[in-house]
Design an enzyme around this catalytic site. Structure first.
Site, PDB file in Angstrom:
ATOM      1  N   TYR A 268       0.855  -1.187   0.000  1.00 29.11           N
ATOM      2  CA  TYR A 268       0.000   0.000   0.000  1.00 29.11           C
ATOM      3  C   TYR A 268       0.892   1.238   0.000  1.00 29.11           C
ATOM      4  O   TYR A 268       2.091   1.155   0.271  1.00 29.11           O
ATOM      5  CB  TYR A 268      -0.974   0.013   1.188  1.00 29.11           C
ATOM      6  N   HIS A 318       6.182  -0.732   1.401  1.00 29.09           N
ATOM      7  CA  HIS A 318       6.166   0.293   0.366  1.00 29.09           C
ATOM      8  C   HIS A 318       7.266   0.035  -0.655  1.00 29.09           C
ATOM      9  O   HIS A 318       8.326  -0.485  -0.308  1.00 29.09           O
ATOM     10  CB  HIS A 318       6.372   1.685   0.970  1.00 29.09           C
TER      11      HIS A 318
END
Length: 342
Positions: A268, A318
């Site tokens: 995400y 990430h």
């Protein structure tokens, strides 16, 4: 006498032309902003030279030298940027799509979440749920500084420049005390999630980035009963923040960034890229400070004394390289400007 009449005729003609241009500019600007097609003067009149330049300038979304939301500048940007997706949850925009909800509840492995509509209803019984950040004004130039936490801010002396922006976005734990010369002391919006929250001054808006339904429940608890003190990590029972200045990041907007901008890289988006894309949707001009490594290639926070102690780039959730590529592309097409510090 004849010369005087000719002069008066020219002045009258010029005044009439300016009046016509003003009326037509208003109609063009109105139809563009409202989405209605009442009348299109371009269908009936041909404009040239200064008139075209005047009409074009009136129709621009802002008065900055360049406006973020202007289209037809880059195919890459236009394929990604969708101004219709609301960046914040409000009482008027509080629905979470089913696709988003399924993706969102998996982000941090929420097992038995409260029913989402009930959680949202309870939240907006406590916080106002209003948002006027996406208002556009062709005569306005809203400048925004998105301030990251990179160690390249040390010694940069960007403080005064950062504080000169209309909005200053900061994120997570970012302190300003003792670092004002390099990072400034003005904050208008502070982006956090429950596990990274900090006390804020009364005039600062807290932008809560929820990664699970429990986060929506936590903000209610933190402003009322103080019963929630743990999510996947300890969180404060109570917070010092002005209730009327609490904003909530929309899960649909987060999913939009993950789908359209990140192309599913990483699990995400990071708080940094969430703040940058948010700025593209509410600002006319966007400047980035404190992003990337320092001049020696170290990835650390500006408040850390030991550059090797940070290594915040490797989080496991990430894709730092891909997010950096997005920022590089935005810079190359003049949608943002990046100040690299030291």
């Amino acid at each position: 006498m004849v010369a005087l009449k000719h002069r008066n005729l020219k002045l009258f003609t010029l005044a009439l032309a300016l009046f016509a241009i003003t009326i037509m500019s208003f109609l063009l600007n109105y139809t563009q902003n409202s989405g209605l097609v009442l009348w299109n003067p371009e269908k009936y009149f041909r404009f040239s030279g200064p008139i075209i330049r005047f009409m074009t300038s009136v129709r621009r979304p802002c008065s900055c030298e360049t406006c973020v939301s202007e289209a037809e500048n880059s195919v890459w940007f236009d394929e990604r940027f969708n101004y219709t997706i609301p960046p914040l949850m409000t009482k008027q925009s509080n629905m979470v799509s089913e696709i988003t909800y399924k993706w969102w509840t998996r982000l941090q492995g929420e097992k038995k979440p409260m029913e989402i509509n009930k959680a949202i209803e309870e939240m907006f019984n406590v916080i106002p749920g209003h948002n006027n950040l996406q208002d556009q004004n062709p005569y306005r130039c809203r400048t925004c500084a998105v301030v990251g936490n990179s160690g390249n801010l040390k010694g940069s002396e960007y403080g005064g420049e950062i504080d000169g922006h209309s909005f200053v976005f900061r994120m997570n734990h970012a302190p300003t005390a003792k670092y004002e010369k390099d990072v400034g002391n003005k904050t208008t919006h502070h982006f956090v999630y429950p596990e990274s929250v900090r006390d804020l001054q009364d005039n600062v808006s807290m932008v809560l980035i929820p990664f699970k339904t429990l986060d929506l429940q936590w903000i209610v608890s933190a402003l009322t009963t103080g019963t929630i003190n743990f999510t996947y990590a300890p969180v404060p029972r109570k917070i010092k923040v002005t209730k009327d200045k609490i904003l909530v990041y929309h899960p649909d907007f987060m999913k939009y960034i993950y789908d359209k901008w990140l192309l599913h890289h990483g699990r995400y988006p990071s708080t940094g890229i969430l703040s940058v894309i948010f700025a593209l949707h509410v600002c006319d001009q966007v400047d980035l400070y404190g992003f990337g490594a320092d001049s020696k290639g170290n990835w650390h926070h500006y408040w850390e004394n030991n550059p090797s102690a940070g290594a915040f780039r490797q989080t496991g959730v990430h894709d730092g390289d891909f997010e950096a590529e997005i920022i590089g592309n935005l810079t190359s097409i003049n949608k943002i400007k990046v100040y690299k510090g030291r």
